[in-house]
Scaffold this active site. Sequence first.
Site, mmCIF file in Angstrom:
data_model
loop_
_atom_site.group_PDB
_atom_site.id
_atom_site.type_symbol
_atom_site.label_atom_id
_atom_site.label_comp_id
_atom_site.label_asym_id
_atom_site.label_seq_id
_atom_site.Cartn_x
_atom_site.Cartn_y
_atom_site.Cartn_z
ATOM 1 C CB SER A 31 -0.934 -0.002 1.219
ATOM 2 O OG SER A 31 -0.193 -0.026 2.416
ATOM 3 C CE LYS B 49 -21.021 23.237 -28.437
ATOM 4 N NZ LYS B 49 -20.753 21.812 -28.462
ATOM 5 C CE1 TYR C 55 -5.950 -3.542 8.504
ATOM 6 C CE2 TYR C 55 -4.909 -5.615 7.898
ATOM 7 C CZ TYR C 55 -5.200 -4.295 7.628
ATOM 8 O OH TYR C 55 -4.738 -3.722 6.471
ATOM 9 C CG ASN D 139 -3.590 -4.877 12.401
ATOM 10 O OD1 ASN D 139 -2.967 -4.728 11.352
ATOM 11 N ND2 ASN D 139 -3.911 -6.065 12.888
ATOM 12 C CB SER E 241 -15.839 22.262 -30.341
ATOM 13 O OG SER E 241 -15.646 21.454 -31.467
ATOM 14 C CG HIS F 122 -43.035 17.160 -12.783
ATOM 15 N ND1 HIS F 122 -43.051 15.833 -12.423
ATOM 16 C CD2 HIS F 122 -43.818 17.803 -11.869
ATOM 17 C CE1 HIS F 122 -43.818 15.675 -11.350
ATOM 18 N NE2 HIS F 122 -44.292 16.850 -10.986
ATOM 19 C CD GLU G 181 -20.063 19.072 -20.154
ATOM 20 O OE1 GLU G 181 -20.934 18.864 -20.997
ATOM 21 O OE2 GLU G 181 -18.880 19.299 -20.458
HETATM 22 N N1 ARG Z 1 -1.134 -1.482 4.930
HETATM 23 C C1 ARG Z 1 -2.159 -1.834 5.861
HETATM 24 C C2 ARG Z 1 -3.394 -0.938 5.640
HETATM 25 O O1 ARG Z 1 -3.267 0.067 5.005
HETATM 26 C C3 ARG Z 1 -1.675 -1.672 7.254
HETATM 27 C C4 ARG Z 1 -1.989 -2.745 8.194
HETATM 28 C C5 ARG Z 1 -1.470 -4.040 7.776
HETATM 29 N N2 ARG Z 1 -1.561 -5.004 8.806
HETATM 30 C C6 ARG Z 1 -1.223 -6.282 8.598
HETATM 31 N N3 ARG Z 1 -1.298 -7.035 9.602
HETATM 32 N N4 ARG Z 1 -0.870 -6.727 7.437
HETATM 33 O O2 ARG Z 1 -4.450 -1.251 6.081
#
Ligand code: ARG
Length: 491
Positions: A24, A279, A313, A106, A273, A152, A286
């Site tokens: 992540s 245009k 978790y 976590n 455009s 409407h 939008e």
């Molecule tokens: N990267 C994880 C998240 O964003 C963090 C926690 C990961 N915990 C684990 N036990 N793998 O949620």
Amino acid sequence: MKTDILRGERLKEAEKRALELTSSIESDLEILEEVITINKAHIIMLWKNNLISKEEVKAILIALRKAKDMNLDKSLEDIHICLENFVIESIGKDLGSNINLAKSRNDQVATALRMRLRLYLLDILSSTINLCSALLVRVKENLDTLLPGYTHLQRAQPISLSSHLLSYVFSLIRDAKRLISCYERANECPMGSGALATTTLPIDRKFLSSLLGFDKPLENSIDGVSSRDFLIEALSDLSLIMTHLSSLSEELILWSSKEFNFVEIDDKYSSTSSIMPQKKNPIVAEFIRAKAGSCIAHLIAALTIVKALPRSYNLDLQEINQHLWSACKDTLNSIEMMEAMILSLKFNKDSMLEAIKDPMLLATDLADHLTLTYKIPFRRAHNLVGALVRVSLESKEDLRDSLKKNIAPISQRLLGKEIKLREEEIDKIFNFKEAVNRRNTLGGVSSKACIEAISKAKRSLEKLNLLILKKRESIEKSFKLLKDYEVEAIG
Ligand code: ARG
């Protein structure tokens, strides 16, 4: 590639693709500062509770000060490991190893999400208030600007432009109140929950929570690491704001068409455009309308991800984070763009007036008049006017002219008594300005009702501003305290 401090002797090397897929690191950039702050507060708490030495806290804090610029290695699972790695590499295992004592990724990630979201909520709140103020500027300028109100998408009754714009102000004020309430639930601290069951060490969760600017620690550690309702609530509130902005965008798009020609959107928020030089396209409106769709999709994604997760978790939770950040950024940008667009709109009052001139729009006023002055029960009066409307359409005559000719025979036929209206009565009924100002009840479209509404809206905005200020001050106060401890530890 960094040595993996987690897998160590326990696991063999991960496959590169598996790592890249599950890491992540990229979306964690959003919480880098928060994760550093949490680590500072956590080790200060450990030190103040005699769980680590002064030497350790000092060395770790010095390393954390440099962590903002650390190299984010995508071969690591997440920012939490990356930071721990950085600290241990900077100061060695002897001094750095206790950085993760009595905490887990976590509780750390749940805390960081809440802290970052907190800031987004405050920024979104401030920008919502700015948008309301921008709308109020245009409301004040247009107390006497008349246009048809629609139901409407058919012309219904005359209204003032002020009342129409005020309708958005009050929706947005409710949105802001929802965000404040959401903030209060988000501002509880999961730290100390550990992986799920707290820790065997005698930590001080209240102290840690207060150092991080939270109102209090969460009551249950399993809830602390499992729950994402705070962010789903935020996504839902953001979706509502975006829905309101989307409606407003839709109206600006419609109103700027030649068919309506009620408004001109500034060139700054339009494009042309590549083939049709004439245009002028309302692309920012939008874009906002489309982003409302994306925001709702983020909400649905988050709900769908959590809906069948067992406690506590699960890595599924990580997948939600990017949805949250995208929704926050899109909402903030959309509100800011809308504010700028509103301030630079040119209203075409002549076209609005032209659209209002059809006496049909005052058919309700005629029915009301028959009830009030001639004591004809409303449904009967409504039927009588309906018959007059029909005759007028069939004969292609103005309702007003047709009324003069036909009210006597039609009332005789429908009510068994003849009704005739005097010329000055008819003049009064079919005066558009008066018609708008007759709607003078609380919340009405008259200029008097709008002036009262402006004061009420302003008062609500002032109250909201004060709440935002207090929340920002409370975070600053906590961070100042954290800084003081940091200075004390580093000496
Ligand atoms: N990267 C994880 C998240 O964003 C963090 C926690 C990961 N915990 C684990 N036990 N793998 O949620």
